[in-house]
Design an enzyme around this catalytic site. Structure first.
Site, PDB file in Angstrom:
ATOM      1  N   ALA A  72       0.879  -1.177   0.000  1.00 42.20           N
ATOM      2  CA  ALA A  72       0.000   0.000   0.000  1.00 42.20           C
ATOM      3  C   ALA A  72       0.913   1.223   0.000  1.00 42.20           C
ATOM      4  O   ALA A  72       0.834   2.084   0.875  1.00 42.20           O
ATOM      5  CB  ALA A  72      -0.917  -0.014   1.210  1.00 42.20           C
ATOM      6  N   GLY A  74       0.824   3.548  -1.984  1.00 45.34           N
ATOM      7  CA  GLY A  74      -0.018   4.734  -2.180  1.00 45.34           C
ATOM      8  C   GLY A  74       0.523   5.647  -3.258  1.00 45.34           C
ATOM      9  O   GLY A  74       0.318   6.865  -3.222  1.00 45.34           O
ATOM     10  N   ASN A 101       4.539   5.863 -16.602  1.00 44.44           N
ATOM     11  CA  ASN A 101       3.264   5.417 -16.029  1.00 44.44           C
ATOM     12  C   ASN A 101       2.656   6.618 -15.313  1.00 44.44           C
ATOM     13  O   ASN A 101       3.324   7.274 -14.508  1.00 44.44           O
ATOM     14  CB  ASN A 101       3.561   4.256 -15.066  1.00 44.44           C
ATOM     15  CG  ASN A 101       2.338   3.753 -14.337  1.00 44.44           C
ATOM     16  OD1 ASN A 101       1.802   4.417 -13.451  1.00 44.44           O
ATOM     17  ND2 ASN A 101       1.894   2.556 -14.675  1.00 44.44           N
ATOM     18  N   CYS A 132      -6.578   4.118 -10.113  1.00 42.63           N
ATOM     19  CA  CYS A 132      -6.494   5.183  -9.129  1.00 42.63           C
ATOM     20  C   CYS A 132      -7.884   5.673  -8.706  1.00 42.63           C
ATOM     21  O   CYS A 132      -8.799   5.732  -9.530  1.00 42.63           O
ATOM     22  CB  CYS A 132      -5.715   6.325  -9.784  1.00 42.63           C
ATOM     23  SG  CYS A 132      -5.181   7.515  -8.593  1.00 42.63           S
ATOM     24  N   ILE A 193      -2.134  -7.550 -15.409  1.00 43.62           N
ATOM     25  CA  ILE A 193      -3.009  -6.900 -14.455  1.00 43.62           C
ATOM     26  C   ILE A 193      -2.202  -6.048 -13.462  1.00 43.62           C
ATOM     27  O   ILE A 193      -1.022  -6.304 -13.237  1.00 43.62           O
ATOM     28  CB  ILE A 193      -3.856  -7.932 -13.653  1.00 43.62           C
ATOM     29  CG1 ILE A 193      -2.976  -8.890 -12.866  1.00 43.62           C
ATOM     30  CG2 ILE A 193      -4.813  -8.658 -14.556  1.00 43.62           C
ATOM     31  CD1 ILE A 193      -3.748  -9.870 -11.957  1.00 43.62           C
ATOM     32  N   ASN A 194      -2.914  -5.077 -12.883  1.00 43.29           N
ATOM     33  CA  ASN A 194      -2.382  -4.382 -11.722  1.00 43.29           C
ATOM     34  C   ASN A 194      -2.606  -5.312 -10.520  1.00 43.29           C
ATOM     35  O   ASN A 194      -3.066  -6.441 -10.677  1.00 43.29           O
ATOM     36  CB  ASN A 194      -3.102  -3.033 -11.551  1.00 43.29           C
ATOM     37  CG  ASN A 194      -2.194  -1.999 -10.917  1.00 43.29           C
ATOM     38  OD1 ASN A 194      -1.485  -2.296  -9.946  1.00 43.29           O
ATOM     39  ND2 ASN A 194      -2.202  -0.793 -11.438  1.00 43.29           N
ATOM     40  N   GLY A 245       1.862 -10.063 -13.993  1.00 44.66           N
ATOM     41  CA  GLY A 245       1.302 -10.698 -12.803  1.00 44.66           C
ATOM     42  C   GLY A 245       2.029 -11.980 -12.454  1.00 44.66           C
ATOM     43  O   GLY A 245       1.811 -13.014 -13.066  1.00 44.66           O
ATOM     44  N   GLY A 267       7.462  -7.584 -12.431  1.00 48.99           N
ATOM     45  CA  GLY A 267       7.322  -6.701 -11.280  1.00 48.99           C
ATOM     46  C   GLY A 267       8.009  -7.222 -10.046  1.00 48.99           C
ATOM     47  O   GLY A 267       9.230  -7.052  -9.857  1.00 48.99           O
ATOM     48  N   THR A 268       7.244  -7.899  -9.184  1.00 47.70           N
ATOM     49  CA  THR A 268       7.741  -8.378  -7.891  1.00 47.70           C
ATOM     50  C   THR A 268       9.050  -9.159  -8.015  1.00 47.70           C
ATOM     51  O   THR A 268       9.903  -9.095  -7.113  1.00 47.70           O
ATOM     52  CB  THR A 268       6.631  -9.235  -7.231  1.00 47.70           C
ATOM     53  OG1 THR A 268       5.489  -8.393  -7.041  1.00 47.70           O
ATOM     54  CG2 THR A 268       7.058  -9.808  -5.900  1.00 47.70           C
TER      55      THR A 268
HETATM   56  C1  LIG Z   1       5.808  -2.007  -4.587  1.00 48.46           C
HETATM   57  C2  LIG Z   1       4.934  -1.900  -5.806  1.00 48.46           C
HETATM   58  C3  LIG Z   1       4.668  -0.651  -6.366  1.00 48.46           C
HETATM   59  C4  LIG Z   1       3.852  -0.530  -7.492  1.00 48.46           C
HETATM   60  N1  LIG Z   1       3.627   0.709  -8.048  1.00 48.46           N
HETATM   61  C5  LIG Z   1       2.864   0.807  -9.183  1.00 48.46           C
HETATM   62  C6  LIG Z   1       2.682   2.073  -9.818  1.00 48.46           C
HETATM   63  O1  LIG Z   1       3.218   3.104  -9.392  1.00 48.46           O
HETATM   64  N2  LIG Z   1       1.870   2.121 -10.932  1.00 48.46           N
HETATM   65  C7  LIG Z   1       1.295   0.995 -11.455  1.00 48.46           C
HETATM   66  O2  LIG Z   1       0.583   1.088 -12.469  1.00 48.46           O
HETATM   67  N3  LIG Z   1       1.498  -0.223 -10.908  1.00 48.46           N
HETATM   68  C8  LIG Z   1       2.265  -0.339  -9.775  1.00 48.46           C
HETATM   69  N4  LIG Z   1       2.481  -1.577  -9.217  1.00 48.46           N
HETATM   70  C9  LIG Z   1       1.878  -2.783  -9.851  1.00 48.46           C
HETATM   71  C10 LIG Z   1       2.896  -3.533 -10.723  1.00 48.46           C
HETATM   72  O3  LIG Z   1       3.371  -2.729 -11.777  1.00 48.46           O
HETATM   73  C11 LIG Z   1       2.281  -4.843 -11.283  1.00 48.46           C
HETATM   74  O4  LIG Z   1       1.162  -4.518 -12.076  1.00 48.46           O
HETATM   75  C12 LIG Z   1       1.841  -5.795 -10.197  1.00 48.46           C
HETATM   76  O5  LIG Z   1       2.772  -5.806  -9.122  1.00 48.46           O
HETATM   77  C13 LIG Z   1       1.673  -7.227 -10.699  1.00 48.46           C
HETATM   78  O6  LIG Z   1       2.872  -7.733 -11.246  1.00 48.46           O
HETATM   79  P1  LIG Z   1       3.907  -8.645 -10.408  1.00 48.46           P
HETATM   80  O7  LIG Z   1       3.105  -9.774  -9.803  1.00 48.46           O
HETATM   81  O8  LIG Z   1       4.922  -9.113 -11.417  1.00 48.46           O
HETATM   82  O9  LIG Z   1       4.498  -7.773  -9.376  1.00 48.46           O
HETATM   83  C14 LIG Z   1       3.286  -1.710  -8.083  1.00 48.46           C
HETATM   84  C15 LIG Z   1       3.569  -2.967  -7.510  1.00 48.46           C
HETATM   85  C16 LIG Z   1       4.375  -3.075  -6.396  1.00 48.46           C
HETATM   86  C17 LIG Z   1       4.656  -4.450  -5.838  1.00 48.46           C
END
Ligand SMILES: Cc1cc2nc3c(=O)[nH]c(=O)nc-3n(C[C@H](O)[C@H](O)[C@H](O)COP(=O)(O)O)c2cc1C
Length: 305
Positions: A72, A74, A101, A132, A193-194, A245, A267-268
């Site tokens: 979170a 934010g 982004n 958002c 996905i987000n 994802g 991402g992660t």
């Molecule tokens: C710490 C963190 C910060 C993130 N910040 C953003 C962001 O600023 N904008 C956005 O569109 N997605 C954000 N995401 C979402 C990721 O870009 C991604 O969509 C999501 O984590 C799923 O992919 P993953 O399972 O490979 O992490 C964030 C994810 C994490 C874990």
């Protein structure tokens, strides 16, 4: 790697390979420069930016979960002007396309960001985060309603000629109808996905673990949901789909390509292994060699049902 065709076109931007970084997990790029060669990436998507700097949520705002993490943050960020003044000059040294982004709390904020980014020659495209909260609609995310999602995309489309990738929220009943509405509103590609909304509870304190109470789940736990949504959307839209994802390794990335994604975002995995993106690119190459595939396009949408 060079003799096989690895490049993909994601709605007006050519990537040298289909592997990008996911927003918020790769900082503004520089953080990873000493760890990997940024020129090898298909694309870099920077941390989500707003018009003004934002401090994000109070801590604790990140927690590990079984098979993933809950955050979170934010949408903490330095704001578009500080990005342009302090970060972009570094990123433009690389051959890798840069995507900004963006997010806003109002439609006008999204549109103003798009205008500003339109002036920046070193930026290849925008990724519009519609997860958002919409201030005018009492905080319901733009991305959970077809009309609000389309309104954001239309307003951004009017203010920039740069390629628009629109990033979908999975926290919806019907992902296909949202995808179709942003396609109709002018998106050049769709990323999904987000994170999935979740929560954790500290049973000794009987309190939520995150100060924000809920957070976004990411990592391997969400991969099957993401794969399902990518498959559903890719069959129904004409524009390229970018899969995100729980992609931790090349096998995961290949599954998204087979499901219909033209490219993927990691991402992660960057938090676990800063070289994850490079390992994934090399792993896709090895898989293609083993399967005698000449081009990555032979994998895309090759699912057999
Ligand atoms: C710490 C963190 C910060 C993130 N910040 C953003 C962001 O600023 N904008 C956005 O569109 N997605 C954000 N995401 C979402 C990721 O870009 C991604 O969509 C999501 O984590 C799923 O992919 P993953 O399972 O490979 O992490 C964030 C994810 C994490 C874990």
């Amino acid at each position: 790697m060079r003799d096989r065709k690895f490049c993909v076109d994601i709605g007006g931007v050519d990537l040298k390979n289909p592997v990008m970084t996911a927003s918020g997990t790769f900082g503004y790029g520089r953080e990873f420069d000493e760890l990997i060669d940024l020129n090898q990436l298909g694309g870099i998507i920077v941390k989500g930016l707003s018009l003004l700097p934002s401090p994000g949520n109070p801590p604790p705002r990140i927690i590990e979960t079984p098979c993933g993490m809950l955050n979170a943050i934010g949408l903490e960020n330095i704001g578009i002007e500080a990005f342009v003044n302090e970060k972009l000059s570094f990123l433009k040294n690389f051959s890798t396309p840069i995507f900004i982004n963006i997010y806003g709390k109002t439609v006008d904020e999204y549109a103003d960001l798009a205008s500003r980014i339109d002036e920046l020659d070193d930026v290849a495209g925008l990724e519009v985060n519609i997860s958002c909260p919409n201030v005018k609609a009492g905080g319901i995310a733009f991305g959970v309603g077809c009309d609000a999602a389309a309104e954001v995309v239309e307003s951004v489309r009017k203010r920039t000629s740069k390629p628009l990738m629109v990033k979908l929220s999975p926290n919806v009943t019907d992902i296909v109808e949202i995808a179709k509405s942003v396609e109709g509103a002018g998106a050049d590609s769709i990323s999904l996905i987000n994170t999935i909304t979740g929560m954790m509870i500290d049973i000794a304190k009987r309190r939520p673990v995150l100060a924000n109470i809920t957070g976004g789940l990411s990592g391997p736990a969400i991969k099957p949901v993401a794969l399902r949504m990518v498959w559903q959307v890719a069959r129904e839209v004409k524009i390229p789909v970018i899969g995100i994802g729980g992609i931790m390794n090349a096998e995961d990335a290949i599954a998204f390509l087979i499901a219909g994604a033209t490219a993927v975002q990691v991402g992660t995995a960057n938090f676990v292994n800063p070289r994850a993106t490079i390992d994934i690119i090399e792993g896709i190459d090895s898989f293609m060699a083993k399967e005698n595939l000449d081009q990555v396009g032979d994998l895309i949408g090759s699912i057999r049902i």
